[in-house]
Design a protein around this motif. Structure first.
Motif, mmCIF file in Angstrom:
data_model
loop_
_atom_site.group_PDB
_atom_site.id
_atom_site.type_symbol
_atom_site.label_atom_id
_atom_site.label_comp_id
_atom_site.label_asym_id
_atom_site.label_seq_id
_atom_site.Cartn_x
_atom_site.Cartn_y
_atom_site.Cartn_z
ATOM 1 N N GLN A 64 0.901 -1.228 0.079
ATOM 2 C CA GLN A 64 0.007 -0.012 0.123
ATOM 3 C C GLN A 64 0.916 1.202 0.068
ATOM 4 N N ASP A 67 2.254 1.510 -3.390
ATOM 5 C CA ASP A 67 1.184 2.477 -4.231
ATOM 6 C C ASP A 67 1.073 3.565 -3.975
ATOM 7 N N ALA A 68 0.928 3.916 -2.907
ATOM 8 C CA ALA A 68 0.714 5.250 -2.290
ATOM 9 C C ALA A 68 1.792 6.233 -2.830
ATOM 10 N N LYS A 70 3.806 5.544 -5.408
ATOM 11 C CA LYS A 70 3.570 5.699 -7.002
ATOM 12 C C LYS A 70 2.565 6.647 -7.310
ATOM 13 N N GLN A 71 1.447 6.634 -6.664
ATOM 14 C CA GLN A 71 0.377 7.645 -6.926
ATOM 15 C C GLN A 71 0.763 9.146 -6.556
ATOM 16 N N LYS A 73 3.785 10.077 -6.949
ATOM 17 C CA LYS A 73 4.782 10.460 -7.747
ATOM 18 C C LYS A 73 4.026 10.820 -9.152
ATOM 19 N N GLU A 74 3.183 10.037 -9.596
ATOM 20 C CA GLU A 74 2.350 10.349 -10.707
ATOM 21 C C GLU A 74 1.543 11.674 -10.490
ATOM 22 N N ALA A 75 1.019 11.836 -9.343
ATOM 23 C CA ALA A 75 0.444 13.326 -9.203
ATOM 24 C C ALA A 75 1.333 14.439 -9.125
ATOM 25 N N GLN A 78 1.944 15.005 -12.597
ATOM 26 C CA GLN A 78 0.890 15.691 -13.496
ATOM 27 C C GLN A 78 0.948 17.214 -12.930
#
Length: 140
Positions: A64, A67-68, A70-71, A73-75, A78
């Motif tokens: 988790q 995943d958090a 990764k999210q 990093k993606e945010a 963006q």
């Protein structure tokens, strides 16, 4: 009669009875230790089971977190892209504003040239399809 019987039991007989009693007592102690051992083994198995469950929970939590991250990093990516787009839009607005300012300056020069060539404000107004007030504001 019992006394006679007790008297008739030989020393070897007593030794055998005592030995049997001692063996019985040892067997009882051994059985108690065996039961304690079995209980301890059950507790160990239960503890191992709990450890495995805890390890599974830790793995799940680590996943988790991964995943958090990764999210996040993606945010962040963006957000950086959005920031670039904002900067590009601001640059375009600056360019457009500069072009508008240049056009306004050209229009002022054109109106001033028309005035210096003898045209009246009403003639310039008709020629440019602007009101006389707009023409006055433009040259002031």
């Amino acid at each position: 009669m019992l006394e006679k019987r007790v008297e008739t039991i030989s020393d070897d007989g007593w030794k055998k009875i005592i030995e049997d009693f001692r063996k019985l007592h040892e067997n009882e102690e051994r059985m108690e230790r065996q039961l304690e051992l079995e209980e301890a083994q059950k507790q160990v198995k239960e503890a191992q089971k709990q450890v495995k469950e805890a390890q599974k929970q830790v793995k799940d939590a680590q996943k988790q977190v991964k995943d958090a991250r990764k999210q996040a990093k993606e945010a962040q990516k963006q957000a950086e892209e959005a920031q670039k787009q904002v900067e590009e839009a601001q640059n375009q607005v600056k360019e457009v504003n500069q072009q508008v300012e240049e056009l306004n300056q050209e229009r002022v020069l054109m109106v001033q040239t028309m005035l210096s060539n003898g045209m009246s404000i009403s003639q310039i107004s008709k020629c440019l399809s602007k009101s006389e007030d707009e023409i006055r504001k433009l040259i002031s």
